[in-house]
Motif scaffolding. Structure first.
Motif, PDB file in Angstrom:
ATOM      1  N   UNK A 268     107.289  46.377  86.826  1.00 42.35           N
ATOM      2  CA  UNK A 268     107.399  47.828  86.995  1.00 42.35           C
ATOM      3  C   UNK A 268     107.942  48.110  88.384  1.00 42.35           C
ATOM      4  N   UNK A 269     109.072  48.806  88.453  1.00 47.67           N
ATOM      5  CA  UNK A 269     109.633  49.156  89.752  1.00 47.67           C
ATOM      6  C   UNK A 269     108.900  50.338  90.366  1.00 47.67           C
ATOM      7  N   UNK A 270     108.747  50.291  91.670  1.00 47.38           N
ATOM      8  CA  UNK A 270     108.218  51.403  92.462  1.00 47.38           C
ATOM      9  C   UNK A 270     109.398  51.924  93.274  1.00 47.38           C
TER      10      UNK A 270
ATOM     11  N   UNK B  22     107.058  46.165  91.776  1.00 45.79           N
ATOM     12  CA  UNK B  22     108.136  45.732  92.653  1.00 45.79           C
ATOM     13  C   UNK B  22     108.896  46.911  93.244  1.00 45.79           C
ATOM     14  N   UNK B  23     108.955  46.961  94.569  1.00 45.35           N
ATOM     15  CA  UNK B  23     109.713  48.001  95.253  1.00 45.35           C
ATOM     16  C   UNK B  23     111.195  47.861  94.911  1.00 45.35           C
ATOM     17  N   UNK B  24     111.851  48.971  94.706  1.00 48.56           N
ATOM     18  CA  UNK B  24     113.277  48.974  94.376  1.00 48.56           C
ATOM     19  C   UNK B  24     114.116  48.670  95.618  1.00 48.56           C
TER      20      UNK B  24
ATOM     21  N   UNK C  26     102.662  41.316  98.774  1.00 45.80           N
ATOM     22  CA  UNK C  26     103.622  40.711  99.695  1.00 45.80           C
ATOM     23  C   UNK C  26     104.606  41.758 100.160  1.00 45.80           C
ATOM     24  N   UNK C  27     105.085  41.593 101.396  1.00 46.20           N
ATOM     25  CA  UNK C  27     105.994  42.583 101.967  1.00 46.20           C
ATOM     26  C   UNK C  27     107.471  42.224 101.788  1.00 46.20           C
ATOM     27  N   UNK C  28     107.745  41.075 101.168  1.00 43.16           N
ATOM     28  CA  UNK C  28     109.148  40.713 100.934  1.00 43.16           C
ATOM     29  C   UNK C  28     109.291  39.956  99.613  1.00 43.16           C
TER      30      UNK C  28
ATOM     31  N   UNK D 117     104.916  43.879  95.401  1.00 42.88           N
ATOM     32  CA  UNK D 117     105.935  43.514  96.377  1.00 42.88           C
ATOM     33  C   UNK D 117     106.546  44.805  96.919  1.00 42.88           C
ATOM     34  N   UNK D 118     106.270  45.093  98.188  1.00 45.03           N
ATOM     35  CA  UNK D 118     106.792  46.313  98.814  1.00 45.03           C
ATOM     36  C   UNK D 118     106.847  46.096 100.316  1.00 45.03           C
TER      37      UNK D 118
END
Length: 121
Positions: free
Chosen positions: A80-82, A52-54, A32-34, A9-10
């Motif tokens: 895991x956060x990116x 997962x994007x922060x 997914x982008x959201x 997710x980013x």
């Protein structure tokens, strides 16, 4: 042997594409982008790991993770956060909110695989 499912997710398509390229052939990748799209996917599907994007517009990675952790079926799924930046407060907050780990952007493929191995065995 079935491949494990990884959710990315980013909001940056380039990050999704880059990470998906690293994982292609080794994992089933769902990108997914959201957070909203990812949560809709997770209502009908399960995954083995979440990347997962922060920072994301509309819904932050923290907000997405909070909703994921409320779902009994996903409560223990490694997340895991990116992130492009990290500080002690963010790291502490990530851990308190149920993140398994984090990686800094740009994503290094060796670190990504080491992190995935650490959390999936």
């Amino acid at each position: 042997m079935d491949l494990l499912n990884v959710l990315i997710v980013d909001d940056q398509p380039s990050t999704c594409k880059e990470v998906a390229t690293f994982l292609k052939g080794k994992y089933n990748v769902h990108a997914f982008k959201s957070g909203k799209e990812a949560l809709e996917f997770l209502e009908r599907n399960s995954v083995d790991l979440i990347l997962l994007d922060y920072y994301m517009p509309e819904m932050t990675g923290f907000e997405v993770l909070l909703q994921i952790r409320q779902n009994q079926a996903l409560a223990d799924t490694p997340a895991i956060f990116l992130t492009s930046e990290i500080n002690e407060r963010m790291e502490r907050e990530m851990r308190q909110r149920g993140a398994s780990d984090y990686l800094t952007k740009p994503i290094d493929s060796a670190k990504l695989f080491a992190c995935i191995k650490k959390h999936l065995g």
